[in-house]
Design a protein around this motif. Structure first.
Motif, PDB file in Angstrom:
ATOM      1  N   ILE A 152      -1.697 -40.285  44.763  1.00 18.13           N
ATOM      2  CA  ILE A 152      -0.790 -39.286  44.202  1.00 18.13           C
ATOM      3  C   ILE A 152      -1.546 -38.420  43.199  1.00 18.13           C
ATOM      4  CG2 ILE A 152       1.319 -40.609  44.604  1.00 18.13           C
ATOM      5  CD1 ILE A 152       1.151 -41.545  41.698  1.00 18.13           C
ATOM      6  N   ALA A 153      -2.786 -38.099  43.569  1.00 17.35           N
ATOM      7  CA  ALA A 153      -3.646 -37.346  42.648  1.00 17.35           C
ATOM      8  C   ALA A 153      -3.075 -35.981  42.310  1.00 17.35           C
ATOM      9  CB  ALA A 153      -5.037 -37.203  43.254  1.00 17.35           C
ATOM     10  N   THR A 154      -2.293 -35.431  43.212  1.00 20.14           N
ATOM     11  CA  THR A 154      -1.758 -34.082  42.980  1.00 20.14           C
ATOM     12  C   THR A 154      -0.415 -34.092  42.250  1.00 20.14           C
ATOM     13  OG1 THR A 154      -0.697 -34.099  45.161  1.00 20.14           O
ATOM     14  CG2 THR A 154      -2.933 -33.197  45.016  1.00 20.14           C
ATOM     15  N   SER A 155       0.106 -35.276  41.978  1.00 24.12           N
ATOM     16  CA  SER A 155       1.417 -35.359  41.333  1.00 24.12           C
ATOM     17  C   SER A 155       1.329 -34.913  39.879  1.00 24.12           C
ATOM     18  CB  SER A 155       1.954 -36.788  41.414  1.00 24.12           C
ATOM     19  OG  SER A 155       3.160 -36.908  40.702  1.00 24.12           O
ATOM     20  N   LYS A 156       2.310 -34.173  39.454  1.00 27.35           N
ATOM     21  CA  LYS A 156       2.372 -33.681  38.074  1.00 27.35           C
ATOM     22  C   LYS A 156       3.525 -34.309  37.296  1.00 27.35           C
ATOM     23  CE  LYS A 156      -0.954 -30.780  39.037  1.00 27.35           C
ATOM     24  NZ  LYS A 156      -2.328 -31.031  38.534  1.00 27.35           N
ATOM     25  N   THR A 157       4.103 -35.345  37.832  1.00 29.31           N
ATOM     26  CA  THR A 157       5.256 -35.950  37.177  1.00 29.31           C
ATOM     27  C   THR A 157       4.815 -36.673  35.900  1.00 29.31           C
ATOM     28  OG1 THR A 157       5.030 -38.021  38.389  1.00 29.31           O
ATOM     29  CG2 THR A 157       6.363 -36.288  39.403  1.00 29.31           C
ATOM     30  N   PRO A 158       5.719 -36.812  34.940  1.00 25.25           N
ATOM     31  CA  PRO A 158       5.370 -37.537  33.712  1.00 25.25           C
ATOM     32  C   PRO A 158       4.936 -38.975  33.975  1.00 25.25           C
ATOM     33  CG  PRO A 158       7.408 -36.303  33.426  1.00 25.25           C
ATOM     34  CD  PRO A 158       7.079 -36.223  34.873  1.00 25.25           C
ATOM     35  N   GLU A 159       5.557 -39.611  34.956  1.00 27.68           N
ATOM     36  CA  GLU A 159       5.215 -41.007  35.238  1.00 27.68           C
ATOM     37  C   GLU A 159       3.767 -41.131  35.737  1.00 27.68           C
ATOM     38  OE1 GLU A 159       9.514 -40.414  35.330  1.00 27.68           O
ATOM     39  OE2 GLU A 159       7.845 -39.432  36.382  1.00 27.68           O
ATOM     40  N   ALA A 160       3.386 -40.238  36.637  1.00 28.81           N
ATOM     41  CA  ALA A 160       2.012 -40.265  37.135  1.00 28.81           C
ATOM     42  C   ALA A 160       1.022 -39.947  36.026  1.00 28.81           C
ATOM     43  CB  ALA A 160       1.860 -39.283  38.289  1.00 28.81           C
ATOM     44  N   SER A 161       1.383 -38.984  35.190  1.00 25.99           N
ATOM     45  CA  SER A 161       0.509 -38.625  34.069  1.00 25.99           C
ATOM     46  C   SER A 161       0.325 -39.795  33.121  1.00 25.99           C
ATOM     47  CB  SER A 161       1.093 -37.418  33.326  1.00 25.99           C
ATOM     48  OG  SER A 161       0.317 -37.090  32.201  1.00 25.99           O
ATOM     49  N   ARG A 162       1.396 -40.514  32.832  1.00 29.98           N
ATOM     50  CA  ARG A 162       1.292 -41.669  31.943  1.00 29.98           C
ATOM     51  C   ARG A 162       0.375 -42.733  32.533  1.00 29.98           C
ATOM     52  NH1 ARG A 162       6.918 -40.804  30.854  1.00 29.98           N
ATOM     53  NH2 ARG A 162       7.487 -42.343  32.446  1.00 29.98           N
ATOM     54  N   ALA A 163       0.491 -42.955  33.838  1.00 29.70           N
ATOM     55  CA  ALA A 163      -0.368 -43.957  34.475  1.00 29.70           C
ATOM     56  C   ALA A 163      -1.838 -43.568  34.350  1.00 29.70           C
ATOM     57  CB  ALA A 163       0.016 -44.122  35.938  1.00 29.70           C
ATOM     58  N   ARG A 164      -2.131 -42.293  34.554  1.00 25.70           N
ATOM     59  CA  ARG A 164      -3.527 -41.848  34.431  1.00 25.70           C
ATOM     60  C   ARG A 164      -4.018 -42.012  32.994  1.00 25.70           C
ATOM     61  NH1 ARG A 164      -1.286 -37.291  37.198  1.00 25.70           N
ATOM     62  NH2 ARG A 164      -1.488 -37.540  39.458  1.00 25.70           N
ATOM     63  N   LYS A 165      -3.183 -41.654  32.034  1.00 24.55           N
ATOM     64  CA  LYS A 165      -3.572 -41.784  30.626  1.00 24.55           C
ATOM     65  C   LYS A 165      -3.847 -43.251  30.277  1.00 24.55           C
ATOM     66  CE  LYS A 165      -3.058 -37.454  29.227  1.00 24.55           C
ATOM     67  NZ  LYS A 165      -4.163 -36.666  28.643  1.00 24.55           N
ATOM     68  N   LEU A 166      -2.991 -44.134  30.753  1.00 24.08           N
ATOM     69  CA  LEU A 166      -3.175 -45.554  30.468  1.00 24.08           C
ATOM     70  C   LEU A 166      -4.472 -46.061  31.089  1.00 24.08           C
ATOM     71  CD1 LEU A 166      -2.091 -48.214  29.318  1.00 24.08           C
ATOM     72  CD2 LEU A 166      -0.812 -48.530  31.454  1.00 24.08           C
ATOM     73  N   LEU A 167      -4.744 -45.625  32.317  1.00 25.52           N
ATOM     74  CA  LEU A 167      -5.972 -46.030  32.991  1.00 25.52           C
ATOM     75  C   LEU A 167      -7.192 -45.518  32.240  1.00 25.52           C
ATOM     76  CD1 LEU A 167      -7.007 -47.439  35.614  1.00 25.52           C
ATOM     77  CD2 LEU A 167      -7.122 -45.167  36.624  1.00 25.52           C
ATOM     78  N   ASP A 168      -7.157 -44.247  31.823  1.00 21.33           N
ATOM     79  CA  ASP A 168      -8.284 -43.669  31.087  1.00 21.33           C
ATOM     80  C   ASP A 168      -8.519 -44.406  29.770  1.00 21.33           C
ATOM     81  OD1 ASP A 168      -8.589 -41.829  33.092  1.00 21.33           O
ATOM     82  OD2 ASP A 168      -7.515 -40.212  32.072  1.00 21.33           O
ATOM     83  N   ALA A 169      -7.450 -44.657  29.033  1.00 19.53           N
ATOM     84  CA  ALA A 169      -7.589 -45.320  27.747  1.00 19.53           C
ATOM     85  C   ALA A 169      -8.145 -46.728  27.912  1.00 19.53           C
ATOM     86  CB  ALA A 169      -6.232 -45.361  27.034  1.00 19.53           C
ATOM     87  N   THR A 170      -7.633 -47.451  28.888  1.00 28.77           N
ATOM     88  CA  THR A 170      -8.098 -48.824  29.101  1.00 28.77           C
ATOM     89  C   THR A 170      -9.561 -48.845  29.509  1.00 28.77           C
ATOM     90  OG1 THR A 170      -5.851 -49.392  29.816  1.00 28.77           O
ATOM     91  CG2 THR A 170      -7.586 -50.971  30.310  1.00 28.77           C
ATOM     92  N   HIS A 171      -9.937 -47.916  30.379  1.00 32.03           N
ATOM     93  CA  HIS A 171     -11.345 -47.834  30.794  1.00 32.03           C
ATOM     94  C   HIS A 171     -12.245 -47.515  29.596  1.00 32.03           C
ATOM     95  CE1 HIS A 171     -14.818 -47.067  33.303  1.00 32.03           C
ATOM     96  NE2 HIS A 171     -14.965 -45.893  32.718  1.00 32.03           N
ATOM     97  N   SER A 172     -11.799 -46.623  28.736  1.00 36.76           N
ATOM     98  CA  SER A 172     -12.593 -46.282  27.550  1.00 36.76           C
ATOM     99  C   SER A 172     -12.740 -47.488  26.628  1.00 36.76           C
ATOM    100  CB  SER A 172     -11.938 -45.116  26.803  1.00 36.76           C
ATOM    101  OG  SER A 172     -11.916 -43.950  27.598  1.00 36.76           O
ATOM    102  N   LEU A 173     -11.680 -48.235  26.440  1.00 35.97           N
ATOM    103  CA  LEU A 173     -11.751 -49.410  25.573  1.00 35.97           C
ATOM    104  C   LEU A 173     -12.645 -50.491  26.162  1.00 35.97           C
ATOM    105  CD1 LEU A 173      -8.043 -49.753  24.406  1.00 35.97           C
ATOM    106  CD2 LEU A 173     -10.004 -49.083  23.020  1.00 35.97           C
ATOM    107  N   ALA A 174     -12.799 -50.493  27.504  1.00 36.13           N
ATOM    108  CA  ALA A 174     -13.649 -51.498  28.136  1.00 36.13           C
ATOM    109  C   ALA A 174     -15.104 -51.344  27.727  1.00 36.13           C
ATOM    110  CB  ALA A 174     -13.519 -51.419  29.659  1.00 36.13           C
ATOM    111  N   ALA A 175     -15.479 -50.159  27.223  1.00 31.97           N
ATOM    112  CA  ALA A 175     -16.853 -49.931  26.786  1.00 31.97           C
ATOM    113  C   ALA A 175     -17.147 -50.597  25.446  1.00 31.97           C
ATOM    114  CB  ALA A 175     -17.127 -48.427  26.703  1.00 31.97           C
ATOM    115  N   TYR A 176     -16.110 -51.047  24.776  1.00 32.55           N
ATOM    116  CA  TYR A 176     -16.279 -51.670  23.461  1.00 32.55           C
ATOM    117  C   TYR A 176     -16.041 -53.170  23.550  1.00 32.55           C
ATOM    118  CZ  TYR A 176     -15.813 -46.861  21.750  1.00 32.55           C
ATOM    119  OH  TYR A 176     -15.982 -45.519  21.528  1.00 32.55           O
ATOM    120  N   SER A 177     -16.548 -53.835  22.538  1.00 29.04           N
ATOM    121  CA  SER A 177     -16.224 -55.252  22.383  1.00 29.04           C
ATOM    122  C   SER A 177     -14.873 -55.341  21.688  1.00 29.04           C
ATOM    123  CB  SER A 177     -17.305 -55.945  21.555  1.00 29.04           C
ATOM    124  OG  SER A 177     -16.919 -57.268  21.259  1.00 29.04           O
TER     125      SER A 177
END
Length: 817
Positions: free
Chosen positions: A476-501
């Motif tokens: 659903i890469a082309t979806s602009k819904t708030p729910e899809a956006s929230r999922a992407r944000k959560l994924l990005d944040a979690t991935h960024s935190l994985a770089a830290y201890s």
């Protein structure tokens, strides 16, 4: 017998009494020749009942039946032929009998209780039948040789009417089954016990050892004749037994019986009931049911089945009369349900119950989608499963109560959970004949994303469950819904935190689900800073992470500027902990202070002044920079905290006064080049930039103090005023001393450099006023409110009203009074 008639013999004649005694003797010794002689010679003395009675009572049970069955037939037909001459022992028997007197012969005959009355029997066939049955029972009772009893009743006399048909039927229905039970099944049973047994137990005993090889022959050869002999019994016991085979999952026996025997509509119903009663759905069971249905199809008439609506979901198909009706429609329904059972791995009864219960259909759908081994299905297997589900929905109606959307959404969710992203994209995203709307597809994808995310053990999006979650979101890469956006944000944040201890529990690595459920996202940033020494250098990255976490977890968004101030403050604290004052100073000057000056929000100012205050108290740093950040803190801190900041300022100023003047320069390089004999005049007329910055900060702090002293609001506690007074006097002395020394050097050298102008000059005046000792005052005594306000008024009359923000005219009027 009265009036005994003499019977002629070769040695004279025998009376009926003597003849009967002789016949009994011949029978007891199995001398059938002598018996036949007497029957032929004295026919009137031997009516058929008497002959049968003598043979039954006196003829040994082990006598071969072939030797006397013919005699019975001839006696019945009166075809005994001409009398023969007795010889040897037979003649001796007759001689011995004739030696008895008539009286004695009669007396002895009475003890035998022979049936000598021909009038007692009106039907000789019935008499024969009764004799055969009695003789067979007698043989079995005395010898246990039921085979001999069987042989008795089946020995042929070349006459189709002999033995009577009733005897032959009795043999088939009783003797033969009992013989089978004894010799084949090893039953400890007598003929009379079996004959007296109720039909139900008897049938079950006959079929107890039935298997696929003999069940048909046992039913045909034993059960059916046995039940036929019980005129008052129907075949209900047999139908019950067939159904019980189904209940015990013995459909192979039912199938064998169906193949080898049929008995009209009742047997068809029994076979169908057995199929429905079977609790198994194994491949063998399904194969047996299909075979039974095929066999029965040729035995029933074509029909449209029950009335319209009976076959619909929710209809009363539990009615056995409808389900097992001997017609083509009922068999077709059984065939559909059997196929459904093979697809669902459920019994026919379970499939039928689900077909009629709407609430059970969705759980069944889920069970099919996630059947054993579903995670390892390839695309072909998933397509086949999808086709099977559609068949159950549209053909057998087992899932007919579910909508297309429910079914397709469940299938899509299963595919996603199993990682079949390519197939899911092909069928539900790219297909021209999509069965689900984009909204429904997105709903399933987000559900799968949540499942992958919550079960992941590492936050890196290139590994494990997070990789699956990332791949699912790509659908659903082309979806602009708030729910899809929230999922992407959560994924990005979690991935960024994985770089830290990051550890939330000692010794346990943090998992994505813990990140999602953490009550305060900013608190995670604090833990990152605590456990990662240089994380504070990436303030912008941490800011993006916390913003993504807040949005990704659906929490209420906070003011971005306030959130940034909080994160920057935490980075400043971490920098100071890591002894990196330069980064802390930079964040204070370039990030926090501008935001605090532009905003009127208290939380932003609180984060700013607190960070500046902590930076100013840092010991191992340039004093001028510490003074600058403390001046920031003085400017924006709340009135209740002013005394703490001023105290820090005074401590820093004390430290400043102990530093050689040569070191108060702009940069480390200039400090290295400076000598201990600095031109104080030049320093007075050209102060260093850091000193001017500190002065400017103090000027702004003075304005704050002016506002406090110039209005009618309650003043801070005495301790605060005392701290303010001390700090002001100290700064005043420092700048006054510096300015005086510089002026003297300037006059002696004749140089005229630039003077402090504007705010800097005003600061000198203000600080000189606060630092100046007043007559009769004790230095450590807290100034009174009028003193403080008077000092502020003096500053105002010195041209600093614009700086303090006080009402100059009002202060002047108060002084005049």
């Amino acid at each position: 017998m009265s009036d005994q008639q003499s019977i002629p013999t070769s040695s004279g004649s025998l009376s009926p009494s003597h003849a009967l005694l002789a016949a009994s003797t011949f029978a007891s010794t199995a001398s059938l020749t002598g018996l036949r002689y007497l029957l032929a010679t004295y026919p009137d003395a031997f009516p058929l009942p008497t002959v049968l009675d003598i043979l039954l009572r006196f003829l040994p049970e082990t006598t071969p039946t072939s030797e006397y069955v013919q005699l019975v037939h001839d006696a019945w037909k009166r075809q005994l032929g001409s009398p023969a001459v007795l010889e040897g022992e037979d003649a001796e028997v007759v001689t011995n009998v004739t030696a008895l007197s008539e009286k004695r012969a009669r007396k002895k005959l009475q003890t035998l209780h022979l049936n000598t009355s021909p009038a007692a029997v009106t039907d000789e066939v019935d008499a024969l039948t009764a004799w055969f049955l009695a003789r067979a029972r007698h043989i079995d009772r005395r010898t246990g040789l039921i085979a001999l009893s069987h042989q008795l009743c089946t020995t042929s006399a070349a006459d189709p009417s002999f033995p009577p048909s009733a005897v032959r039927q009795w043999v088939a229905s009783v003797v033969a089954p009992c013989e089978m039970l004894i010799y084949i099944d090893g039953a400890d049973l007598s003929l009379e016990e079996f004959e007296n047994m109720p039909s139900g137990p008897a049938v079950r005993l006959i079929l107890a050892s039935a298997d696929v090889h003999n069940v048909a022959s046992r039913v045909r050869g034993s059960v059916v004749p046995y039940l036929a002999s019980r005129l008052s019994e129907d075949r209900a016991v047999l139908w019950e037994w067939i159904v019980e085979r189904g209940q015990r999952n013995e459909l192979a026996i039912v199938r064998a019986l169906c193949e080898g025997w049929e008995d009209g509509e009742n047997s068809v119903m029994a076979f169908m009931r057995a199929c429905y009663a079977c609790p198994s759905a194994s491949p063998a069971t399904i194969d047996n049911i299909h075979a039974i249905v095929k066999l029965l199809s040729s035995r029933v008439p074509e029909t449209k089945g029950p009335q319209a609506g009976v076959a619909a979901p929710g209809s009363p198909l539990s009615d056995t009369a409808v389900l097992t009706a001997p017609n083509a429609w009922a068999l077709h329904l059984l065939e559909l349900l059997t196929t459904s059972a093979s697809l669902t791995k459920l019994s026919l009864a379970q499939v039928l119950a689900i077909r009629q219960d709407v609430e059970k259909q969705l759980p069944l759908l889920l069970k099919i989608v996630k059947a054993e081994g579903w995670m390892s299905r390839d695309d072909t297997a998933w397509r086949r499963t999808r086709d099977h589900i559609h068949w159950l929905q549209n053909k057998s109606l087992v899932l007919s109560s579910l909508s297309d959307d429910e079914i397709e959404s469940t299938i899509l969710s299963g595919m996603l959970s199993a990682g079949r992203f390519g197939l899911a994209k092909e069928l539900y995203v790219l297909s021209a004949h999509r069965t689900l709307s984009p909204y429904q597809v997105e709903k399933s994808v987000l559900a799968a994303f949540s499942e992958f995310y919550d079960n992941a053990t590492n936050g890196n999006r290139t590994r494990g469950g997070m990789k699956q979650a990332d791949t699912a979101l790509s659908l659903i890469a082309t979806s602009k819904t708030p729910e899809a956006s929230r999922a992407r944000k959560l994924l990005d944040a979690t991935h960024s935190l994985a770089a830290y201890s990051l550890v939330l529990q000692p010794g346990v690595p943090v998992m994505p689900v813990q990140i999602r459920l953490y009550p305060e996202p900013v608190g995670l940033i604090e833990k990152v800073l605590d456990s990662n020494r240089e994380a504070y250098k990436n303030a912008d990255k941490l800011m993006r992470v916390v913003n993504d976490l807040i949005e990704g977890t659906g929490r209420e968004m906070v003011d971005a500027t306030a959130l940034e101030a909080q994160v920057v403050r935490m980075c400043i604290e971490a920098a100071l902990t890591s002894d990196d004052f330069e980064t802390a100073y930079d964040l204070c000057s370039n990030r926090l202070l501008p935001a605090a000056r532009k905003s009127a929000k208290e939380d932003i100012k609180d984060n700013a002044w607190l960070a500046c205050y902590q930076a100013g108290r840092y010991q191992d740093a340039d004093v001028s920079r510490r003074l600058k950040v403390l001046s920031f803190a003085i400017e924006i801190c709340p009135a209740a905290k002013l005394h703490e900041v001023l105290t820090a300022w005074r401590a820093c100023e004390t430290e400043w006064s102990r530093i050689p003047v040569a070191s108060i320069t702009t940069t480390p390089e200039s400090r290295a080049r400076a000598s201990t004999s600095v031109d104080l005049a030049k320093l007075a007329v050209e102060p260093p930039k850091t000193l001017l910055a500190a002065a400017a900060g103090a000027t702004r702090a003075a304005k704050t103090l002016g506002r406090i002293l110039g209005d009618d609001t309650p003043l801070p506690p005495t301790s605060s005023l005392l701290s303010a007074s001390r700090a002001a006097r100290s700064l005043g002395r420092s700048f006054a001393s510096l300015q005086s020394s510089g002026r003297e050097r300037s006059l002696s050298s004749g140089s005229h450099g630039p003077q402090l102008e504007g705010q800097d000059q005003g600061l000198m005046v203000l600080l000189s006023g606060f630092g100046r000792d007043r007559a009769g005052a004790v230095e450590e005594q807290a100034p009174s409110v009028p003193d403080i306000r008077g000092l502020a008024a003096n500053a105002l009359t010195s041209g600093l009203g614009w700086m303090l923000g006080a009402d100059v005219s009002r202060q002047s009027r108060e002084q005049e009074r």
